[in-house]
Write a protein that holds these residues in place. Structure first.
Motif, mmCIF file in Angstrom:
data_model
loop_
_atom_site.group_PDB
_atom_site.id
_atom_site.type_symbol
_atom_site.label_atom_id
_atom_site.label_comp_id
_atom_site.label_asym_id
_atom_site.label_seq_id
_atom_site.Cartn_x
_atom_site.Cartn_y
_atom_site.Cartn_z
ATOM 1 N N LEU A 117 42.741 46.989 47.875
ATOM 2 C CA LEU A 117 42.529 47.985 48.996
ATOM 3 C C LEU A 117 43.494 48.944 48.758
ATOM 4 C CD1 LEU A 117 42.027 46.095 52.272
ATOM 5 C CD2 LEU A 117 40.132 47.547 51.163
ATOM 6 N N GLN A 118 44.667 48.615 48.303
ATOM 7 C CA GLN A 118 45.666 49.574 48.189
ATOM 8 C C GLN A 118 45.338 50.458 46.686
ATOM 9 O OE1 GLN A 118 49.836 48.394 47.318
ATOM 10 N NE2 GLN A 118 49.430 46.562 48.802
ATOM 11 N N GLN A 119 44.955 50.025 45.815
ATOM 12 C CA GLN A 119 44.361 50.701 44.624
ATOM 13 C C GLN A 119 43.016 51.506 45.061
ATOM 14 O OE1 GLN A 119 42.902 48.425 41.491
ATOM 15 N NE2 GLN A 119 43.308 49.770 40.030
ATOM 16 N N LYS A 120 42.173 51.040 45.688
ATOM 17 C CA LYS A 120 40.978 52.051 46.352
ATOM 18 C C LYS A 120 41.476 53.421 46.994
ATOM 19 C CE LYS A 120 37.503 48.520 46.172
ATOM 20 N NZ LYS A 120 36.766 47.646 47.159
ATOM 21 N N LEU A 121 42.562 53.022 47.948
ATOM 22 C CA LEU A 121 42.932 54.132 48.623
ATOM 23 C C LEU A 121 43.918 54.895 48.098
ATOM 24 C CD1 LEU A 121 43.439 52.004 52.210
ATOM 25 C CD2 LEU A 121 41.905 53.901 51.731
ATOM 26 N N THR A 122 44.709 54.393 46.998
ATOM 27 C CA THR A 122 45.547 55.335 46.454
ATOM 28 C C THR A 122 44.821 56.151 45.504
ATOM 29 O OG1 THR A 122 47.266 53.647 46.536
ATOM 30 C CG2 THR A 122 47.266 55.196 44.772
ATOM 31 N N ALA A 123 43.630 55.826 45.076
ATOM 32 C CA ALA A 123 42.568 56.594 44.025
ATOM 33 C C ALA A 123 41.817 57.762 45.039
ATOM 34 C CB ALA A 123 41.601 55.625 43.570
ATOM 35 N N VAL A 124 41.660 57.401 46.066
ATOM 36 C CA VAL A 124 41.303 58.180 47.040
ATOM 37 C C VAL A 124 42.043 59.432 47.220
ATOM 38 C CG1 VAL A 124 40.486 58.768 49.375
ATOM 39 C CG2 VAL A 124 39.374 56.900 47.981
ATOM 40 N N LEU A 125 43.628 58.902 47.712
ATOM 41 C CA LEU A 125 44.418 59.856 47.787
ATOM 42 C C LEU A 125 44.743 60.911 46.634
ATOM 43 C CD1 LEU A 125 46.694 61.359 49.778
ATOM 44 C CD2 LEU A 125 48.040 59.382 48.956
ATOM 45 N N ILE A 126 44.904 60.162 45.694
ATOM 46 C CA ILE A 126 45.124 60.924 44.175
ATOM 47 C C ILE A 126 43.968 61.925 43.888
ATOM 48 C CG2 ILE A 126 45.334 60.599 41.701
ATOM 49 C CD1 ILE A 126 46.959 58.129 42.216
ATOM 50 N N ASN A 127 42.932 61.422 44.134
ATOM 51 C CA ASN A 127 41.618 62.452 43.712
ATOM 52 C C ASN A 127 41.675 63.710 44.874
ATOM 53 O OD1 ASN A 127 39.206 63.086 42.453
ATOM 54 N ND2 ASN A 127 37.939 62.138 44.456
ATOM 55 N N TYR A 128 42.035 63.466 45.998
ATOM 56 C CA TYR A 128 42.115 64.470 47.089
ATOM 57 C C TYR A 128 43.019 65.464 46.599
ATOM 58 C CZ TYR A 128 42.931 67.300 51.187
ATOM 59 O OH TYR A 128 42.808 67.992 52.087
ATOM 60 N N LEU A 129 44.330 64.731 46.256
ATOM 61 C CA LEU A 129 45.443 65.701 46.008
ATOM 62 C C LEU A 129 44.972 66.660 44.654
ATOM 63 C CD1 LEU A 129 48.388 63.431 46.839
ATOM 64 C CD2 LEU A 129 47.895 65.345 47.832
ATOM 65 N N SER A 130 44.527 65.965 43.743
ATOM 66 C CA SER A 130 44.223 66.609 42.443
ATOM 67 C C SER A 130 43.053 67.655 42.629
ATOM 68 C CB SER A 130 43.978 65.631 41.416
ATOM 69 O OG SER A 130 44.901 64.607 41.118
ATOM 70 N N ASN A 131 41.991 67.111 43.295
ATOM 71 C CA ASN A 131 41.047 67.985 43.374
ATOM 72 C C ASN A 131 40.785 69.089 44.380
ATOM 73 O OD1 ASN A 131 39.926 66.825 41.054
ATOM 74 N ND2 ASN A 131 38.544 65.474 42.388
ATOM 75 N N GLU A 132 41.270 68.734 45.702
ATOM 76 C CA GLU A 132 41.202 69.637 46.602
ATOM 77 C C GLU A 132 42.576 70.544 46.638
ATOM 78 O OE1 GLU A 132 38.788 70.182 48.974
ATOM 79 O OE2 GLU A 132 37.452 68.694 47.903
ATOM 80 N N LEU A 133 43.492 69.925 46.479
ATOM 81 C CA LEU A 133 44.793 70.699 46.559
ATOM 82 C C LEU A 133 45.402 71.169 45.293
ATOM 83 C CD1 LEU A 133 46.815 68.832 49.162
ATOM 84 C CD2 LEU A 133 45.150 70.657 49.551
ATOM 85 N N SER A 134 44.735 70.935 44.103
ATOM 86 C CA SER A 134 45.271 71.080 42.738
ATOM 87 C C SER A 134 46.784 70.888 42.482
ATOM 88 C CB SER A 134 45.103 72.636 42.366
ATOM 89 O OG SER A 134 43.579 73.195 42.343
ATOM 90 N N ALA A 135 47.014 69.762 42.997
ATOM 91 C CA ALA A 135 48.462 69.458 43.194
ATOM 92 C C ALA A 135 48.747 68.450 41.743
ATOM 93 C CB ALA A 135 48.834 68.322 44.127
ATOM 94 N N GLN A 136 49.900 68.624 41.222
ATOM 95 C CA GLN A 136 50.480 67.541 40.385
ATOM 96 C C GLN A 136 51.455 66.557 40.966
ATOM 97 O OE1 GLN A 136 52.814 70.581 38.190
ATOM 98 N NE2 GLN A 136 51.944 69.939 36.368
ATOM 99 N N ILE A 137 51.026 65.295 40.684
ATOM 100 C CA ILE A 137 51.678 63.895 41.436
ATOM 101 C C ILE A 137 52.570 63.555 40.448
ATOM 102 C CG2 ILE A 137 51.219 61.807 42.131
ATOM 103 C CD1 ILE A 137 48.142 63.158 42.653
ATOM 104 N N GLN A 138 53.678 63.187 40.943
ATOM 105 C CA GLN A 138 54.932 62.524 40.157
ATOM 106 C C GLN A 138 55.232 61.290 41.109
ATOM 107 O OE1 GLN A 138 58.579 64.554 40.936
ATOM 108 N NE2 GLN A 138 58.495 64.688 38.562
ATOM 109 N N TYR A 139 55.589 60.176 40.257
ATOM 110 C CA TYR A 139 55.991 58.998 40.841
ATOM 111 C C TYR A 139 57.593 58.648 40.875
ATOM 112 C CZ TYR A 139 50.893 58.301 40.795
ATOM 113 O OH TYR A 139 49.428 58.323 41.129
ATOM 114 N N ALA A 140 57.999 57.989 41.597
ATOM 115 C CA ALA A 140 59.419 57.559 41.607
ATOM 116 C C ALA A 140 59.258 56.543 40.610
ATOM 117 C CB ALA A 140 59.941 56.915 42.847
ATOM 118 N N GLU A 141 60.779 56.624 39.894
ATOM 119 C CA GLU A 141 60.976 55.689 38.732
ATOM 120 C C GLU A 141 61.931 54.480 39.275
ATOM 121 O OE1 GLU A 141 62.558 58.261 35.504
ATOM 122 O OE2 GLU A 141 60.783 59.563 35.809
#
Length: 141
Positions: A117-141
């Protein structure tokens, strides 16, 4: 139980917080407007050479402005207008609709305890941020 937009936004905030997600939203319209306005003002002040200088300076400043600054994804999600939150909600509702929960705390626990479920919802969020907001995503290290 009906699922509210605010509940889904809280769930996305928790998911993105767990992954340490940050995003830089680009505002290309602002940069283009600045470059065009600078070229126009340069043309008024210096004729054809002023257009070239104004366009170059405006383009550089516009590029710097639109490079985006990374902000936490939960902050970006909570600042979204209701129509944009609804788009994200609509994309996620199919995943959580059939879960059995009574409140947002239980829904969050269900999702956080299930990697699929986490993976599916994270994919939805990443898709939204990338496609709708044209955002670059960065993850904590």
């Amino acid at each position: 139980m009906p699922i509210h937009v605010d509940d889904v936004m809280q769930l996305f905030c928790r998911l993105s917080q767990e992954r340490g997600m940050k995003a830089a939203v680009k505002h290309s319209g602002r940069g283009a407007l600045l470059a065009g306005a600078s070229a126009f003002l340069g043309g008024l002040m210096g004729g054809p050479p002023g257009i070239a200088v104004g366009g170059a300076v405006g383009g550089l400043v516009g590029a710097w402005m639109t490079s985006g600054h990374f902000r936490p994804v939960p902050q970006i999600l909570m600042e979204l207008p209701p129509a944009e939150q609804q788009k994200l909600y609509d994309a996620a509702i199919d995943i959580v609709r059939n879960l059995d929960w009574t409140d947002i705390v239980q829904l969050t626990a269900l999702v956080m305890g299930n990697a699929g479920l986490q993976q599916k919802l994270t994919a939805v969020l990443i898709n939204y941020l990338s496609n709708e907001l044209s955002a670059q995503i960065q993850y904590a290290e």
